[in-house]
Design a protein around this motif. Structure first.
Motif, short mmCIF file in Angstrom:
data_model
loop_
_atom_site.label_atom_id
_atom_site.label_comp_id
_atom_site.label_asym_id
_atom_site.label_seq_id
_atom_site.Cartn_x
_atom_site.Cartn_y
_atom_site.Cartn_z
N GLY A 1 16.08 6.19 -42.45
CA GLY A 1 16.02 5.44 -41.20
C GLY A 1 14.68 5.63 -40.50
O GLY A 1 13.88 6.49 -40.88
N PRO A 2 14.40 4.85 -39.48
CA PRO A 2 13.12 4.95 -38.76
C PRO A 2 12.88 6.32 -38.12
O PRO A 2 11.74 6.74 -37.95
CB PRO A 2 13.21 3.84 -37.71
N ARG A 3 13.96 7.03 -37.81
CA ARG A 3 13.81 8.36 -37.19
C ARG A 3 13.89 9.49 -38.21
O ARG A 3 13.58 10.64 -37.88
CB ARG A 3 14.89 8.56 -36.13
N THR A 4 14.34 9.19 -39.42
CA THR A 4 14.50 10.24 -40.44
C THR A 4 13.93 9.76 -41.79
O THR A 4 14.65 9.72 -42.79
CB THR A 4 15.98 10.60 -40.61
N PRO A 5 12.65 9.44 -41.84
CA PRO A 5 12.07 8.87 -43.07
C PRO A 5 11.70 9.94 -44.11
O PRO A 5 10.54 10.06 -44.51
CB PRO A 5 10.83 8.15 -42.55
N LEU A 6 12.70 10.70 -44.56
CA LEU A 6 12.42 11.74 -45.55
C LEU A 6 12.23 11.15 -46.94
O LEU A 6 11.38 11.60 -47.71
CB LEU A 6 13.55 12.77 -45.57
N VAL A 7 13.04 10.15 -47.27
CA VAL A 7 12.99 9.53 -48.60
C VAL A 7 12.25 8.20 -48.51
O VAL A 7 12.56 7.36 -47.66
CB VAL A 7 14.41 9.31 -49.15
N ASP A 8 11.27 8.02 -49.38
CA ASP A 8 10.47 6.80 -49.38
C ASP A 8 10.98 5.75 -50.34
O ASP A 8 10.70 4.55 -50.16
CB ASP A 8 9.01 7.14 -49.75
#
Length: 318
Positions: free
Chosen positions: A64-71
């Protein structure tokens, strides 16, 4: 032997963590600071019932926009006959069919084959593999094992560890691990004795290491990658993270026998690089009042390190 045990105990103290040790906020900050990219790969064969929920959880909690851990989130479909591809795509994954990757080289059946080919269709600096049959999936399976690769520059390979319940009994789900893999590792690669789940399908690895390793095409891929990583980068570059409980589909005894044979064969090659006397396994099924033999080939092929593949080199050069 005492020195090996001391080394394993030291490794357990310094390279075994829990997912909660690294909050997501810390991982996001480390990822941004280093500019590291993360790809998640789900190898899938007839996993319509579970793959969508896994994809949805990763997209919701880690993309998500606040949790961009995975690309990047890719499902590699290795020939499903059910709605696996549709379920994965509907949940938001990019679906790639195994046979569309490196078409000049005909694919062979096996999980390792799919993982090897996934390197050609992903771009992350860190590649995280997750089995597609997990139930009650939590995104900490991904963030937990990716975490050390973002915060510890010298760590290159991280396995998930967890309880594997069987019929309600905790810790009884890893039958091939306990009867085949753990004895093999303790006897022949005792430095790896600290790994709780050496055969687990959830692990994250730096691409720079993965592209240097051969991939057994079948069930031996996990133990092969673990052993070869030890010899390539050393014990302190390996780690494990406790992510809780893994609930998944259990296979019958004969399927586990074939898995065990493939794992033994993979270990045998790494011990001697000699010739297999009989690369097949005969099992027995009762039919019409008699035992009927069924003979299955044991996976006897490995794919070379990906950096030796011209298409892979060309893709990275471009």
């Amino acid at each position: 032997m005492a020195e090996v045990l001391e080394e394993v105990e030291r490794w357990l103290r310094t390279r075994s963590w829990a997912a909660a040790d690294r909050p997501l906020e810390r991982l996001l900050a480390a990822k941004a600071a280093r500019g590291t990219t993360v790809s998640v790969v789900l190898p899938a064969l007839d996993e319509e019932a579970t793959v969508g929920a896994i994809v949805a959880a990763i997209r919701r909690d880690l993309m998500g926009p606040r949790t961009p851990l995975v690309d990047e989130l890719v499902v590699i479909d290795s020939g499903s006959t059910d709605g696996t591809a549709r379920a994965a795509a509907d949940a938001g994954a990019r679906v790639v069919h195994r046979d569309d990757v490196l078409p000049r080289l005909p694919a062979v059946p096996g999980k390792g084959e799919v993982l090897w080919r996934s390197l050609l269709v992903t771009g992350g600096d860190v590649v995280c593999f997750v089995d597609a049959d997990l139930r009650d999936f939590d995104a900490s399976f991904v963030s937990g094992i990716v975490g050390p690769l973002l915060t510890e520059p010298d760590v290159q390979f991280v396995k998930a560890t967890y309880d594997r319940p069987l019929d309600g009994a905790a810790g009884q789900g890893g039958r091939v691990t306990e009867l085949m893999a753990r004895p093999l590792l303790n006897l022949h690669w005792p430095l790896l004795a600290g790994f709780v789940q050496p055969l687990g399908g959830e692990y994250a690895v730096r691409r720079s290491l993965l592209e240097r390793l051969p991939f057994p095409v079948g069930y031996g891929v996990e133990i092969g990658l673990l052993i070869d990583s030890l010899h390539t980068v050393g014990l302190d570059a390996l780690a494990q993270v406790d992510v809780g409980v893994r609930v998944h589909r259990h296979q019958d005894g004969q399927a586990l026998g074939r898995m065990a044979a493939a794992i033994y064969r993979t270990a045998q090659l790494r011990l001697s690089r000699g010739h297999l006397i009989r690369p097949s396994l005969t099992q027995f099924e009762r039919a019409d009042g008699a035992f009927v033999p069924r003979t299955h080939p044991v996976d006897a092929e490995e794919r070379p390190p990906m950096r030796e593949i011209a298409e892979y080199e060309a893709r990275h050069a471009a």
